[in-house]
Design an enzyme around this catalytic site. Structure first.
Site, PDB file in Angstrom:
ATOM      1  N   ARG A  24       0.830  -1.207   0.000  1.00  0.00           N
ATOM      2  CA  ARG A  24       0.000   0.000   0.000  1.00  0.00           C
ATOM      3  C   ARG A  24       0.866   1.260   0.000  1.00  0.00           C
ATOM      4  NH1 ARG A  24      -0.783   4.854   2.220  1.00  0.00           N
ATOM      5  NH2 ARG A  24      -0.303   3.979   4.275  1.00  0.00           N
ATOM      6  N   HIS A 216       6.571   4.531  12.405  1.00  0.00           N
ATOM      7  CA  HIS A 216       6.503   4.475  10.936  1.00  0.00           C
ATOM      8  C   HIS A 216       7.551   5.454  10.411  1.00  0.00           C
ATOM      9  CE1 HIS A 216       3.962   4.249   7.095  1.00  0.00           C
ATOM     10  NE2 HIS A 216       4.804   5.242   6.844  1.00  0.00           N
ATOM     11  N   HIS A 218      10.451   6.852   7.721  1.00  0.00           N
ATOM     12  CA  HIS A 218      11.020   6.912   6.379  1.00  0.00           C
ATOM     13  C   HIS A 218      12.522   7.168   6.510  1.00  0.00           C
ATOM     14  CE1 HIS A 218       7.319   7.203   3.695  1.00  0.00           C
ATOM     15  NE2 HIS A 218       6.862   6.984   4.919  1.00  0.00           N
ATOM     16  N   CYS A 249       6.379   9.833  -0.562  1.00  0.00           N
ATOM     17  CA  CYS A 249       5.170  10.554  -0.189  1.00  0.00           C
ATOM     18  C   CYS A 249       4.829  11.502  -1.329  1.00  0.00           C
ATOM     19  CB  CYS A 249       5.356  11.329   1.115  1.00  0.00           C
ATOM     20  SG  CYS A 249       3.881  12.285   1.578  1.00  0.00           S
ATOM     21  N   ASN A 258       9.719   4.029   3.111  1.00  0.00           N
ATOM     22  CA  ASN A 258       9.859   3.580   4.493  1.00  0.00           C
ATOM     23  C   ASN A 258      11.186   2.854   4.662  1.00  0.00           C
ATOM     24  OD1 ASN A 258       6.814   3.538   3.823  1.00  0.00           O
ATOM     25  ND2 ASN A 258       6.838   3.446   6.043  1.00  0.00           N
TER      26      ASN A 258
END
Length: 310
Positions: A24, A216, A218, A249, A258
């Site tokens: 996703r 989460h 990056h 993003c 990520n």
């Protein structure tokens, strides 16, 4: 693993949960069309590798994220492994209804700690985004589904720069009130540093259970793994990652994907921390999707292990 661990590592968790978000979050920024069959294959490979949770689809408007327009087809095409949680992003009730039709196991809602980012990402204020999630959260809880909340830009914003701790805490409180089972603190543009991460996690954990908070991160500035280590030292044990370091993003120029799943798994193996995930299988999945997309594999550990295998 060596025997001479210094005191710094003695307080680390014995086991962590890794949520795979590649199918996703990793694929949503791809400019070229990714066939549905490729997405299905990727989800299946990752689930078979042992992930307890795979973020598999997004039911947002195809106008805004065309790459995710085939979410229903993806969810219908996968081979579901018992015990695996298949998650989907759902921004509103229409998305929720589509997610229910797709038989997802976890509903993911998302806001931002930055007002400037919220305006560009969800076309509204933070308060407006939360208001849209009220019926979604209620429907999910009434249906007995897991509900996860994500918060973008907890460590910095591409538009407003610094994001104060109070802004993060405010959104955490709002998502907690909606009944979220887990809340993700996201470094959307990868600007966070270890000290900052430790500070934010430690303070947020005073208002929401630490064992239900997730990181989460990056890897734009190469700080992803050190940020994960810093969060673990505070006690966090749930982290997101993206196979082959996929992602970015669409609303944050220059932001990379990520932290690569392969890199996290290699770190955890070196620390003797259990994940329940087959690193070799993930390396193969990363090689598969990199070749399918025709792009370089961004997982350093993945590339090294593939080279060693050959």
């Amino acid at each position: 693993m060596f025997d001479g661990h210094i005191a710094l590592y003695r307080s680390l968790p014995k086991r962590v949960k890794i949520i795979e978000v590649g199918p996703r979050d990793g694929l949503q920024s791809e400019a070229g069309n990714v066939p549905t069959t490729t997405k299905v294959d990727l989800v299946n490979r990752l689930a078979r590798a042992g992930f307890a949770n795979v973020e598999s689809a997004s039911f947002v408007s195809p106008k805004w994220v065309p790459q995710m327009a085939d979410g229903l087809a993806v969810m219908r095409g996968i081979e579901r492994i018992p015990g695996t949680i298949y998650s989907a992003l759902t921004p509103n009730m229409r998305g929720y209804e589509n997610a229910r039709e797709a038989n997802v196991d976890e509903i993911v809602i998302f806001s931002s700690a930055s007002e400037a980012f919220a305006q560009r990402n969800v076309n509204g204020s933070i308060a407006e985004s939360i208001e849209r999630f009220v019926p979604v959260a209620k429907a999910a809880k009434d249906a007995g589904l897991r509900l996860r909340g994500g918060i973008s830009c907890c460590f910095g914003c591409p538009y407003q720069g610094e994001v104060p701790l109070s802004a993060v805490q405010d959104v955490v409180a709002r998502l907690a009130d909606l009944g979220c089972d887990e809340i993700d603190l996201a470094d959307t543009i990868g600007v966070g540093t270890a000290g900052q991460v430790a500070f934010v996690v430690e303070n947020v954990a005073r208002q929401f259970p630490l064992d239900r908070l997730a990181g989460h991160f990056h890897d734009t500035y190469g700080q992803g793994l050190s940020n994960i280590l810093a969060a673990m030292q505070i006690g966090m044990h749930i982290f997101h990652s993206s196979v082959a370091g996929l992602g970015g993003c669409p609303y944050a120029k220059g932001a990379t994907g990520n932290v690569a799943t392969e890199d996290i798994l290699y770190l955890m193996a070196g620390l003797g921390i259990e994940t329940g995930i087959d690193l070799d299988a993930v390396v193969q999945a990363g090689d598969f999707i990199s070749q399918a997309l025709g792009k370089n594999n961004a997982a350093r550990a993945g590339r090294a292990l593939l080279a060693r295998a050959h």
